[in-house]
Design an enzyme around this catalytic site. Structure first.
Site, PDB file in Angstrom:
ATOM      1  N   ASP A   1       0.820  -1.218   0.000  1.00  0.00           N
ATOM      2  CA  ASP A   1       0.000   0.000   0.000  1.00  0.00           C
ATOM      3  C   ASP A   1       0.852   1.265   0.000  1.00  0.00           C
ATOM      4  OD1 ASP A   1      -2.396   1.389   0.077  1.00  0.00           O
ATOM      5  OD2 ASP A   1      -3.202   0.191   1.722  1.00  0.00           O
TER       6      ASP A   1
ATOM      7  N   ASP B   1     -10.692   1.877  -3.381  1.00  0.00           N
ATOM      8  CA  ASP B   1     -11.253   1.647  -2.043  1.00  0.00           C
ATOM      9  C   ASP B   1     -12.769   1.733  -2.083  1.00  0.00           C
ATOM     10  OD1 ASP B   1      -8.976   1.157  -0.664  1.00  0.00           O
ATOM     11  OD2 ASP B   1      -8.872   3.081   0.367  1.00  0.00           O
TER      12      ASP B   1
HETATM   13  C1  GLA Z   1      -5.806   1.736   2.248  1.00  0.00           C
HETATM   14  C2  GLA Z   1      -6.182   0.576   1.350  1.00  0.00           C
HETATM   15  C3  GLA Z   1      -7.261  -0.240   2.024  1.00  0.00           C
HETATM   16  C4  GLA Z   1      -6.753  -0.754   3.355  1.00  0.00           C
HETATM   17  C5  GLA Z   1      -6.297   0.422   4.221  1.00  0.00           C
HETATM   18  C6  GLA Z   1      -5.609  -0.051   5.468  1.00  0.00           C
HETATM   19  O1  GLA Z   1      -6.828   2.644   2.373  1.00  0.00           O
HETATM   20  O2  GLA Z   1      -6.600   1.021   0.113  1.00  0.00           O
HETATM   21  O3  GLA Z   1      -7.648  -1.314   1.195  1.00  0.00           O
HETATM   22  O4  GLA Z   1      -5.688  -1.630   3.119  1.00  0.00           O
HETATM   23  O5  GLA Z   1      -5.391   1.261   3.527  1.00  0.00           O
HETATM   24  O6  GLA Z   1      -5.157   0.980   6.257  1.00  0.00           O
END
Ligand code: GLA
Length: 739
Positions: free
Chosen positions: A478, A548
């Site tokens: 990420d 997301d």
């Molecule tokens: C980001 C990712 C999510 C999740 C969060 C965790 O927003 O896109 O899918 O993994 O971080 O903190």
């Protein structure tokens, strides 16, 4: 496939029997662009431009008042020689001036495609797959060379371009602007397609006419970003999804970029792609060479679908790497939307038991597994497991998950550090910042300075420690903030503008090292969703979490836009709970599944809390998906109806062997006035017969493609229909007579 040089005409001709790219040497020293488009057998020059004596046009050859660089269609335009359009490069000499004169020197033809060391790139497996032309431009006074590379492929209708600069002298040169590609098209009567968006709203398609000035798409966020996409497409006015000429340029890079489409005063259009000069600069010392990232150019006379098909094939087969390039991708379950930071061993195991029953193949523990990570306020950088949440550590968790019959994967955000972390307390100088100001927080975190090799080593080691401690076959990587305070405490004052690109080189080095060390691990990129969904990342991580936003209706648009460049196999897409956590919408489990299975299917919900019927339905969905996933993951994808424009979405997949067709249709809102508008499928064989698996009825490929398919209206919002057609044989089938 061939690259020819015509001595007499002084033209270079690249072709693969479907596309041709032509340019020449003019007045002995300048490169002149001549043609890029559908295959032509030869270029004899009846379309060459005429030159005129025009106002405000400078004349580099004093005796010729008609010749000016401002009117020449060019391959790699400069500044300060009379071309006042957007330059491809600006190089400063040691005296601080930006005047250079690079002239054509020679050429070289290479069988295959050279590697771009340290950078993501399209590769070949055998030299017979491609040919590369390398042109040298030289400035004898500045003592430097510019090398322009053009690769043409046997199997893909694309040309890859990249640039290198070599300092052959003693003075230090400063690269201020170095686009990877510049291309002049005749006329200005084009539409320009770019993609914009933001968090939970990625890859919106924008199409607008080019007028008499420029359209610029760019990022200075430290990554390609959800706000912009390093892609620019020039389209004939008449071109659409299925017809007309389009030229797409996509940057194989994940950092700041600039894409330009500029209309010129004499009706020409300049298209450029490269690193963003606002955050790029490079000191090129004696004998050094600099390589800029590459751009993929795709031409199609079959509209956007034709262009996307080429990008998809090329990226799936010659950009993505590793064992998962060809292996089917597992159906995964991710813990994030179920537990967020309140994850622990027992919760994971209960969820995993349910997941295993449903047929899920990979369990992923998301954020929250490491020490002190009770919220997003702390602990990034300290990559050791939280023994309170996971008393047996990640090792025992992975063993228990594997006992349930699933693979195990884990989340990291390795490029970041929280101020409240042991790493930051120990190394406050490891972040990107200026020493004169307090650095700016975003999601309570700072960005590590990956231009510092010690930081890269730390990241590699921290991630490796966890991957070595347990059986882990998947990593979600990420990146949840953008870069501010562009300053490095490890670069000297004169080199600060190198930071953005050095950050990317550091990141690519880390990823390459981890890919080599852990060849069996499937990496999935993520940046708060699709914030760094670009071709650069796909070289190291063959899939990306597309957004997301997991709402099925929003996803229709996001996945549709994403497919302009990227094949469905690269798109992480999950079924999540309703009401949806991002938009509160209620959609049926069928529709959520139909959307998610159009990408790389996963689930992101607490399966334990679902009613039994829904669990059963999910089990059936997964079994169905497994039976057709090769078609989704390896087949050809065609967009049919655009949800960014209307109330329906539709697409179809055709398997590699052309025997299976999956057609998905979505009605977004129910409408009082019901209409019958058949959707015409694409990519089928006209002369073949297809049997609809659901009811055994048979249809000719010609009927499905030309008359189309009408889906029954349903008096409900957010409806989906998935049809599976199997090709049975050529026409005159007795089976079909029955229907
Ligand atoms: C980001 C990712 C999510 C999740 C969060 C965790 O927003 O896109 O899918 O993994 O971080 O903190």
């Amino acid at each position: 496939m061939e690259i020819k040089y015509n001595e007499q005409e002084r033209t270079f001709f690249l072709s693969n029997g479907r596309i041709s790219y032509v340019f020449g040497v003019e007045k002995d020293r300048y490169l002149m662009h001549l043609y890029f488009g559908r295959y032509i057998r030869n270029y004899r020059g009846i379309s060459r431009p005429y030159f005129y004596d025009r106002g405000f046009c400078s004349n580099p050859l004093p005796e010729d008042r008609e010749f000016s660089l401002d009117t020449l269609p060019r391959e790699y335009p400069d500044m300060n020689q009379g071309d006042f359009r957007s330059p491809a490069y600006v190089i400063q000499t040691e005296d601080g001036r930006r005047v250079t004169r690079f002239y054509y020197k020679n050429y070289r033809i290479i069988q295959g495609k050279p590697e771009l060391t340290g950078l993501p790139h399209i590769y070949t497996e055998e030299d017979q797959e491609a040919m590369t032309l390398c042109i040298t431009l030289e400035d004898e006074i500045a003592e430097a060379r510019i090398l322009l590379y053009y690769t043409i492929f046997r199997d893909y209708d694309a040309v890859c371009r990249h640039v290198e600069v070599e300092n052959t002298g003693k003075q230090e040169l400063y690269l201020e602007r170095l686009m990877s590609m510049s291309l002049d098209f005749p006329g200005t009567s084009y539409d320009v397609l770019t993609m914009t968006g933001g968090h939970i709203n990625e890859k919106n398609i924008n199409r607008r006419p080019l007028q008499s000035d420029a359209i610029v798409a760019e990022s200075i966020r430290g990554c390609s970003s959800p706000q912009a996409t390093p892609c620019i497409v020039l389209m004939e006015k008449e071109a659409g999804e299925s017809r007309g000429e389009v030229w797409g340029a996509n940057f194989v890079y994940s950092g700041d970029f600039q894409a330009v489409a500029q209309a010129g005063q004499y009706k020409s259009t300049r298209v450029q792609m490269g690193m963003n000069p606002l955050t790029f600069g490079w000191r090129l010392k004696e004998k050094e060479r600099f390589t800029a990232p590459e751009t993929v150019l795709v031409y199609s006379d079959k509209g956007l679908n034709g262009m996307s098909g080429t990008f998809h094939d090329l990226y799936r087969k010659r950009l993505c790497r590793g064992v998962y390039r060809d292996k089917v991708r597992p159906v995964l379950l991710n813990s994030w939307e179920a537990f967020e930071f309140q994850v622990n061993e027992e919760k994971c195991i209960s969820l995993a038991k349910e997941a295993a029953k449903a047929g899920i193949e990979l369990f992923v523990v998301d954020d929250g597994w490491f020490r002190n990570r009770s919220s997003d306020k702390r602990a990034l950088g300290d990559w050791t497991e939280d023994k309170e949440k996971f008393p047996g550590g990640i090792c025992r968790l992975s063993e228990r998950i594997r006992k349930e019959g699933m693979e195990f994967g884990i989340w990291f955000e390795p490029e970041m550090v929280s101020p409240d972390s042991d790493l930051y307390r120990k190394h406050p100088d490891w972040i990107i910042r200026s020493p004169h100001y307090d650095p700016i927080l975003s999601r309570y975190q700072y960005v590590l300075d990956l231009s510092n090799p010690a930081v890269c080593d730390y990241v590699i080691q921290a991630v490796s420690n966890i991957l070595e401690s347990a059986e882990i076959t998947y990593v979600k990587w990420d990146m949840n903030r953008h870069i501010t305070d562009l300053g490095s405490l490890c670069l000297d004052g004169k080199s600060q503008k190198e930071l953005s690109h050095r950050y990317m080189l550091g990141l690519y080095f880390i990823l390459d090292t981890l890919n080599r060390r852990f060849p069996e691990v499937l990496f999935e990129g993520c940046s708060s969703g699709g914030g760094r969904y670009d071709a650069g990342m796909l070289y190291y991580m063959p899939q990306t979490w597309a957004s997301d936003n997991s709402d099925a209706v929003c996803r229709l648009k996001i996945q549709y836009g994403t497919s302009i460049l990227f094949p469905p196999v690269t798109m992480g897409a999950h079924v999540s709970v309703v009401p949806n956590l991002q938009v509160g919408r209620l959609t049926s489990i069928d529709t959520r599944f139909a959307v998610a299975m159009s990408g790389n299917l996963g689930y992101e919900m607490d399966l334990c809390s679902l009613p039994e019927e829904e669990k059963e339905e999910i089990k059936n969905q997964i079994a169905f998906y497994k039976s057709i996933r090769e078609v989704i993951q390896k087949g050809r994808f065609y967009r049919l109806a655009n949800p960014q424009e209307g109330n329906t979405a539709a697409w179809n997949f055709v398997s590699e062997d052309e025997n299976t067709v999956i057609y998905c249709y979505f009605q977004i809102l129910s409408e009082a006035v019901r209409v019958n508008v058949p959707v015409k499928l694409k990519g089928l064989r006209e002369d073949s017969v297809y049997r609809l698996a659901q009811d055994g009825s048979c249809y000719g490929g010609d009927e499905l493609m030309h008359a189309g398919v009408t889906s029954p209206p349903v008096l409900k919002d957010f409806v989906s229909h998935v049809y599976v057609f199997n090709r049975i044989q050529e026409f005159s089938c007795s089976d079909c007579e029955k229907h």
